[in-house]
Enzyme design. Structure first.
Site, PDB file in Angstrom:
ATOM      1  N   ASP A  11       0.793  -1.236   0.018  1.00  0.00           N
ATOM      2  CA  ASP A  11       0.097   0.065  -0.101  1.00  0.00           C
ATOM      3  C   ASP A  11       0.933   1.273  -0.091  1.00  0.00           C
ATOM      4  O   ASP A  11       1.958   1.420   0.870  1.00  0.00           O
ATOM      5  CB  ASP A  11      -1.062  -0.036   1.110  1.00  0.00           C
ATOM      6  CG  ASP A  11      -2.098   0.915   1.002  1.00  0.00           C
ATOM      7  OD1 ASP A  11      -3.359   0.537   0.972  1.00  0.00           O
ATOM      8  OD2 ASP A  11      -1.823   2.208   1.009  1.00  0.00           O
ATOM      9  N   ILE A  12       0.572   2.275  -0.680  1.00  0.00           N
ATOM     10  CA  ILE A  12       1.333   3.470  -0.895  1.00  0.00           C
ATOM     11  C   ILE A  12       1.408   4.202   0.410  1.00  0.00           C
ATOM     12  O   ILE A  12       2.125   5.069   0.561  1.00  0.00           O
ATOM     13  CB  ILE A  12       0.751   4.234  -2.286  1.00  0.00           C
ATOM     14  CG1 ILE A  12       1.803   4.995  -2.564  1.00  0.00           C
ATOM     15  CG2 ILE A  12      -0.380   5.113  -1.770  1.00  0.00           C
ATOM     16  CD1 ILE A  12       1.572   5.672  -4.102  1.00  0.00           C
TER      17      ILE A  12
ATOM     18  N   ASN B 292     -13.114  -3.101   1.823  1.00  0.00           N
ATOM     19  CA  ASN B 292     -14.358  -2.243   2.012  1.00  0.00           C
ATOM     20  C   ASN B 292     -15.005  -2.321   0.722  1.00  0.00           C
ATOM     21  O   ASN B 292     -14.437  -2.403  -0.437  1.00  0.00           O
ATOM     22  CB  ASN B 292     -13.412  -0.880   1.793  1.00  0.00           C
ATOM     23  CG  ASN B 292     -13.038  -0.506   3.431  1.00  0.00           C
ATOM     24  OD1 ASN B 292     -13.426  -0.919   4.403  1.00  0.00           O
ATOM     25  ND2 ASN B 292     -11.617   0.316   3.223  1.00  0.00           N
TER      26      ASN B 292
ATOM     27  N   GLU C  51     -12.243   3.568  -1.593  1.00  0.00           N
ATOM     28  CA  GLU C  51     -11.591   4.563  -2.304  1.00  0.00           C
ATOM     29  C   GLU C  51     -11.391   4.013  -3.665  1.00  0.00           C
ATOM     30  O   GLU C  51     -11.642   4.873  -4.623  1.00  0.00           O
ATOM     31  CB  GLU C  51     -10.066   4.947  -2.050  1.00  0.00           C
ATOM     32  CG  GLU C  51     -10.229   5.965  -0.837  1.00  0.00           C
ATOM     33  CD  GLU C  51      -8.698   6.250  -0.288  1.00  0.00           C
ATOM     34  OE1 GLU C  51      -7.857   6.085  -0.991  1.00  0.00           O
ATOM     35  OE2 GLU C  51      -8.643   6.245   0.906  1.00  0.00           O
ATOM     36  N   VAL C  52     -11.054   2.914  -4.049  1.00  0.00           N
ATOM     37  CA  VAL C  52     -10.524   2.317  -5.251  1.00  0.00           C
ATOM     38  C   VAL C  52     -11.720   1.402  -5.751  1.00  0.00           C
ATOM     39  O   VAL C  52     -11.742   0.329  -4.804  1.00  0.00           O
ATOM     40  CB  VAL C  52      -9.170   1.670  -5.204  1.00  0.00           C
ATOM     41  CG1 VAL C  52      -8.864   1.352  -6.604  1.00  0.00           C
ATOM     42  CG2 VAL C  52      -8.433   2.831  -4.786  1.00  0.00           C
TER      43      VAL C  52
ATOM     44  N   HIS D 184     -10.269  -5.127  -3.568  1.00  0.00           N
ATOM     45  CA  HIS D 184      -8.982  -5.509  -2.986  1.00  0.00           C
ATOM     46  C   HIS D 184      -8.975  -5.803  -1.585  1.00  0.00           C
ATOM     47  O   HIS D 184     -10.140  -5.478  -0.829  1.00  0.00           O
ATOM     48  CB  HIS D 184      -7.977  -4.258  -3.179  1.00  0.00           C
ATOM     49  CG  HIS D 184      -8.664  -2.885  -2.793  1.00  0.00           C
ATOM     50  ND1 HIS D 184      -9.517  -2.233  -3.197  1.00  0.00           N
ATOM     51  CD2 HIS D 184      -8.595  -2.385  -1.400  1.00  0.00           C
ATOM     52  CE1 HIS D 184      -9.942  -1.225  -2.473  1.00  0.00           C
ATOM     53  NE2 HIS D 184      -9.240  -1.252  -1.508  1.00  0.00           N
TER      54      HIS D 184
ATOM     55  N   HIS E 296      -7.072  -5.660   2.045  1.00  0.00           N
ATOM     56  CA  HIS E 296      -5.893  -5.191   2.702  1.00  0.00           C
ATOM     57  C   HIS E 296      -5.401  -6.367   3.779  1.00  0.00           C
ATOM     58  O   HIS E 296      -6.149  -6.912   4.440  1.00  0.00           O
ATOM     59  CB  HIS E 296      -6.103  -3.941   3.584  1.00  0.00           C
ATOM     60  CG  HIS E 296      -6.776  -2.898   2.953  1.00  0.00           C
ATOM     61  ND1 HIS E 296      -6.030  -1.615   2.993  1.00  0.00           N
ATOM     62  CD2 HIS E 296      -7.980  -2.618   2.356  1.00  0.00           C
ATOM     63  CE1 HIS E 296      -7.021  -0.794   2.216  1.00  0.00           C
ATOM     64  NE2 HIS E 296      -8.031  -1.454   1.715  1.00  0.00           N
TER      65      HIS E 296
HETATM   66  P1  5GP Z   1      -9.983   1.382   0.346  1.00  0.00           P
HETATM   67  O1  5GP Z   1     -10.043   2.483   1.191  1.00  0.00           O
HETATM   68  O2  5GP Z   1     -10.370   1.521  -1.277  1.00  0.00           O
HETATM   69  O3  5GP Z   1     -10.294   0.204   0.954  1.00  0.00           O
HETATM   70  O4  5GP Z   1      -8.324   1.504   0.110  1.00  0.00           O
HETATM   71  C1  5GP Z   1      -7.646   1.820  -0.837  1.00  0.00           C
HETATM   72  C2  5GP Z   1      -6.049   1.823  -0.563  1.00  0.00           C
HETATM   73  O5  5GP Z   1      -5.356   1.887  -1.772  1.00  0.00           O
HETATM   74  C3  5GP Z   1      -5.435   2.922   0.630  1.00  0.00           C
HETATM   75  O6  5GP Z   1      -5.037   2.107   1.507  1.00  0.00           O
HETATM   76  C4  5GP Z   1      -4.480   3.452  -0.381  1.00  0.00           C
HETATM   77  O7  5GP Z   1      -3.595   3.954   0.189  1.00  0.00           O
HETATM   78  C5  5GP Z   1      -4.045   2.411  -1.373  1.00  0.00           C
HETATM   79  N1  5GP Z   1      -3.669   3.196  -2.869  1.00  0.00           N
HETATM   80  C6  5GP Z   1      -4.354   4.256  -3.547  1.00  0.00           C
HETATM   81  N2  5GP Z   1      -3.574   4.487  -4.486  1.00  0.00           N
HETATM   82  C7  5GP Z   1      -2.592   3.860  -4.757  1.00  0.00           C
HETATM   83  C8  5GP Z   1      -1.399   3.694  -5.489  1.00  0.00           C
HETATM   84  O8  5GP Z   1      -1.235   4.202  -6.512  1.00  0.00           O
HETATM   85  N3  5GP Z   1      -0.645   2.741  -5.254  1.00  0.00           N
HETATM   86  C9  5GP Z   1      -0.691   1.824  -4.118  1.00  0.00           C
HETATM   87  N4  5GP Z   1       0.070   0.951  -3.771  1.00  0.00           N
HETATM   88  N5  5GP Z   1      -1.637   1.871  -3.285  1.00  0.00           N
HETATM   89  C10 5GP Z   1      -2.724   2.919  -3.350  1.00  0.00           C
END
Ligand code: 5GP
Length: 121
Positions: free
Chosen positions: A33-34, A91, A99-100, A104, A106
């Site tokens: 994760d970034i 999520n 967010e994405v 996915h 985690h």
């Molecule tokens: P969500 O809130 O959708 O469950 O989590 C999305 C995750 O993707 C977040 O923890 C965020 O830090 C990670 N993330 C977003 N953009 C990028 C990216 O470009 N590269 C990587 N490695 N992680 C990302």
């Protein structure tokens, strides 16, 4: 809702943007994760176009489900948190602040994680 082919994880799968890969096979890609929220914070994504757990659990083929979750366990062992413990988090939708919009999981660990959820304010 249709799958958005321009989401950031779709771009990572197409190798259009870089990632720190931990593991890859026919069913899954795992990368750091970034913005890590724990000493170990790895994301595992399926290769197919699935928006979230809701989409994946309804529409993925049995082999895709099996391959994906086998990869999640394998990644946890690769990064060593099988010994010390880890938490899986996925999520789905607005209430979870997904967010994405590419499914996915985690994997977080590498230290004591604290309560499951942040306190509601
Ligand atoms: P969500 O809130 O959708 O469950 O989590 C999305 C995750 O993707 C977040 O923890 C965020 O830090 C990670 N993330 C977003 N953009 C990028 C990216 O470009 N590269 C990587 N490695 N992680 C990302």
């Amino acid at each position: 809702m249709a799958y958005d082919r321009n989401n950031i994880f779709a771009k990572i799968l197409r190798k259009e943007i870089p990632n720190k890969t931990v593991y890859e096979d026919d069913f899954a890609l795992a990368f750091h994760d970034i913005h890590p929220q724990a000493p170990v914070h790895v994301l595992v994504i399926p290769k197919g176009d699935f928006i979230s757990m809701d989409d994946f659990s309804q529409n993925a083929k049995p082999a895709e489900v099996q391959g994906f979750f086998a990869a999640v366990g394998k990644v946890a062992r690769l990064v060593g948190v099988d010994k010390t413990g880890y938490r899986l988090l996925a999520n789905h939708g607005a209430d979870s602040h997904q967010e994405v919009p590419h499914f996915h999981v985690h994997i977080v660990g590498g230290g004591a994680l604290g309560p499951l959820l942040a306190k509601r304010g």
